[in-house]
Design a protein around this motif. Sequence first.
Motif, PDB file in Angstrom:
ATOM      1  N   TRP A  59       0.816  -1.214   0.000  1.00 24.44           N
ATOM      2  CA  TRP A  59       0.000   0.000   0.000  1.00 24.44           C
ATOM      3  C   TRP A  59       0.852   1.268   0.000  1.00 24.44           C
ATOM      4  O   TRP A  59       0.337   2.375   0.073  1.00 24.44           O
ATOM      5  CB  TRP A  59      -0.912  -0.004   1.228  1.00 24.44           C
ATOM      6  N   ILE A  63       0.033   5.437   0.216  1.00 27.31           N
ATOM      7  CA  ILE A  63       0.351   6.222   1.409  1.00 27.31           C
ATOM      8  C   ILE A  63       1.137   7.477   1.037  1.00 27.31           C
ATOM      9  O   ILE A  63       0.817   8.590   1.477  1.00 27.31           O
ATOM     10  CB  ILE A  63       1.140   5.364   2.418  1.00 27.31           C
ATOM     11  N   GLN A  66      -0.958  10.073  -0.783  1.00 33.33           N
ATOM     12  CA  GLN A  66      -1.820  10.843   0.107  1.00 33.33           C
ATOM     13  C   GLN A  66      -1.043  11.960   0.797  1.00 33.33           C
ATOM     14  O   GLN A  66      -1.526  13.098   0.891  1.00 33.33           O
ATOM     15  CB  GLN A  66      -2.444   9.914   1.155  1.00 33.33           C
ATOM     16  N   LEU A  81      -4.545   6.106   4.924  1.00 33.29           N
ATOM     17  CA  LEU A  81      -4.326   4.665   4.852  1.00 33.29           C
ATOM     18  C   LEU A  81      -3.647   4.125   6.113  1.00 33.29           C
ATOM     19  O   LEU A  81      -3.784   2.950   6.460  1.00 33.29           O
ATOM     20  CB  LEU A  81      -3.496   4.311   3.620  1.00 33.29           C
ATOM     21  N   GLU A 403     -13.107   2.570   1.619  1.00 35.34           N
ATOM     22  CA  GLU A 403     -12.234   1.569   2.233  1.00 35.34           C
ATOM     23  C   GLU A 403     -11.789   0.637   1.123  1.00 35.34           C
ATOM     24  O   GLU A 403     -12.618   0.087   0.386  1.00 35.34           O
ATOM     25  CB  GLU A 403     -12.957   0.774   3.321  1.00 35.34           C
ATOM     26  N   ASP A 405      -8.430  -2.131  -0.503  1.00 31.35           N
ATOM     27  CA  ASP A 405      -7.215  -2.901  -0.261  1.00 31.35           C
ATOM     28  C   ASP A 405      -6.196  -2.595  -1.353  1.00 31.35           C
ATOM     29  O   ASP A 405      -6.353  -1.638  -2.122  1.00 31.35           O
ATOM     30  CB  ASP A 405      -7.513  -4.395  -0.135  1.00 31.35           C
ATOM     31  N   THR A 406      -5.162  -3.397  -1.437  1.00 23.92           N
ATOM     32  CA  THR A 406      -4.005  -3.070  -2.272  1.00 23.92           C
ATOM     33  C   THR A 406      -4.346  -2.887  -3.746  1.00 23.92           C
ATOM     34  O   THR A 406      -3.868  -1.938  -4.378  1.00 23.92           O
ATOM     35  CB  THR A 406      -2.943  -4.183  -2.134  1.00 23.92           C
ATOM     36  N   LEU A 409      -6.534   0.592  -4.608  1.00 26.57           N
ATOM     37  CA  LEU A 409      -6.327   1.875  -3.940  1.00 26.57           C
ATOM     38  C   LEU A 409      -5.504   2.881  -4.739  1.00 26.57           C
ATOM     39  O   LEU A 409      -5.720   4.086  -4.639  1.00 26.57           O
ATOM     40  CB  LEU A 409      -5.747   1.670  -2.540  1.00 26.57           C
ATOM     41  N   THR A 413      -6.466   7.096  -4.752  1.00 28.03           N
ATOM     42  CA  THR A 413      -5.858   8.036  -3.800  1.00 28.03           C
ATOM     43  C   THR A 413      -5.686   9.438  -4.353  1.00 28.03           C
ATOM     44  O   THR A 413      -5.531  10.386  -3.587  1.00 28.03           O
ATOM     45  CB  THR A 413      -4.496   7.504  -3.309  1.00 28.03           C
ATOM     46  N   TRP A 420      -7.673   2.191   4.734  1.00 26.46           N
ATOM     47  CA  TRP A 420      -7.319   0.785   4.587  1.00 26.46           C
ATOM     48  C   TRP A 420      -8.467  -0.074   5.085  1.00 26.46           C
ATOM     49  O   TRP A 420      -9.056   0.192   6.125  1.00 26.46           O
ATOM     50  CB  TRP A 420      -6.045   0.467   5.355  1.00 26.46           C
ATOM     51  N   SER A 424     -10.401   1.532   9.413  1.00 28.68           N
ATOM     52  CA  SER A 424     -11.021   2.857   9.387  1.00 28.68           C
ATOM     53  C   SER A 424     -11.212   3.450  10.770  1.00 28.68           C
ATOM     54  O   SER A 424     -11.495   4.637  10.911  1.00 28.68           O
ATOM     55  CB  SER A 424     -12.375   2.783   8.678  1.00 28.68           C
TER      56      SER A 424
END
Length: 473
Positions: A59, A63, A66, A81, A403, A405-406, A409, A413, A420, A424
Amino acid sequence: MTSDAIARAAPAPGPARVPVGKTWWRAWRPGPWAVACGMFLVYLVLSVGRFRRMEWASWDLGIFEQAIRAYAHLREPVADLKGPGANILGDHFSPVIALLAPVYRVFPGPVTLLVAQAALFALSAVPVTRAAARLLGRPRGLAVGIAYGLSWGVQRAVEFDFHEIAFAVPLLAFALEALLAGRRRAALLWGLPLLLVKEDLGFTLAALAVVVAWRARHTDRRTAWAALGVAAGAAVLAALVFTVVIPAFATAGYGYWDKIQGGGPFDGLGTKLTTLSWVLVPTSGLLALRSPLLLVAVPTLGWRFLSGDEHYWSTDWHYSAVLMPVVFLALVDAIDTVRRGERPWLRAYALQLPTAVLAAGLALGATSLPTEKLARAGTYEKPARVTAVERLLARIPDGATVEADTVPLTRLTSRCRVLWIGGSKGAVPDWFAFDNSSGWAGEDPTAYAARLHPGERFVLVGEAEGVVLLRRS
């Protein structure tokens, strides 16, 4: 002994050293920059191609996007995340990534980060190639530069998302090039920004400063003492970042103590020795051990091998990238020293190493490293499954809270608030997007979402290639 006999017995001279004052104009000779341009294209194809194929194992790209997106809009660097409202400076102290904010503001999206990382890694090939060419001659210099660009540590980092260490790699390369050229103060100046790249690199700066002091101890004691002062200051600042600065931005203190601590030198010894051999053998044929520059790698190897997390011990991911410029320039330094020594067999071995490490890099790259994918047609294609997933995710409106997952995402973003999945912490999403192709969330994904958020109801909007999209009703 006659003069002819003395001449025959003397060590074979290497290429003449270029006076320090003339090193700057060599920066514009095409060789090092040609190597860098070639490496940039390779890195770009690998990282952007992987993004287009949605082949993510982490992820991290989300990250960092963001955080950089927040910087670009002059906001606190929150990476949701890591948890709703989590300040990235409370995770790792990497304010240097804010330098990408202006570029991101003009070209928003995760690909901007991948292009920037490719450029930074490629840039580091310039000082490595230039230093090698100056000390060993142009042919050997180009061989070392290309071998460095293809080194396994850099390739693993290119393939594994985006990370702040992309800034550390060129900084270390330029610092060590300056040190090899006798520009010791410049070496320290190149090393100082490491304090803003990542918290542990303060100790790497301290090690660099100690090597500078060692090199200057006989010829420039003033610089030697200044370097020792930098070493002490860097170590103190790094300790403060770990114990004061990061906890000030984090709600629960530094979150990686449990990974850094808890291990021992003999835990996973086989894996550690394997990693160490990868660091030293295909990159330098062990000759880098003869250079004091290798001490700069000790802090990184130290915290990794003393950690209780086995992921730090291996050759995977991005952890070895910062070691590559150190090892290759230590090799250059060792060859330069050995070729003027009195052991003919060692001189012969050293002078063959540039070709040998290049051959090793090419062989590994063609068989077991990411560059092996350059020969595959699929590397340059966007699979139909990705198009289907992107079409599904396009149904999520901009600004929504998701929400994920990998897998999905990184497509969200840049335009949504992404949390994630399962992390949350009470924040209720408008949407769920996750890969359930293995069935890990059960046969009814809406029931899984309802368990995460009791009292809320979610409906299935669509599914594509195993990725399900749910909306809060």
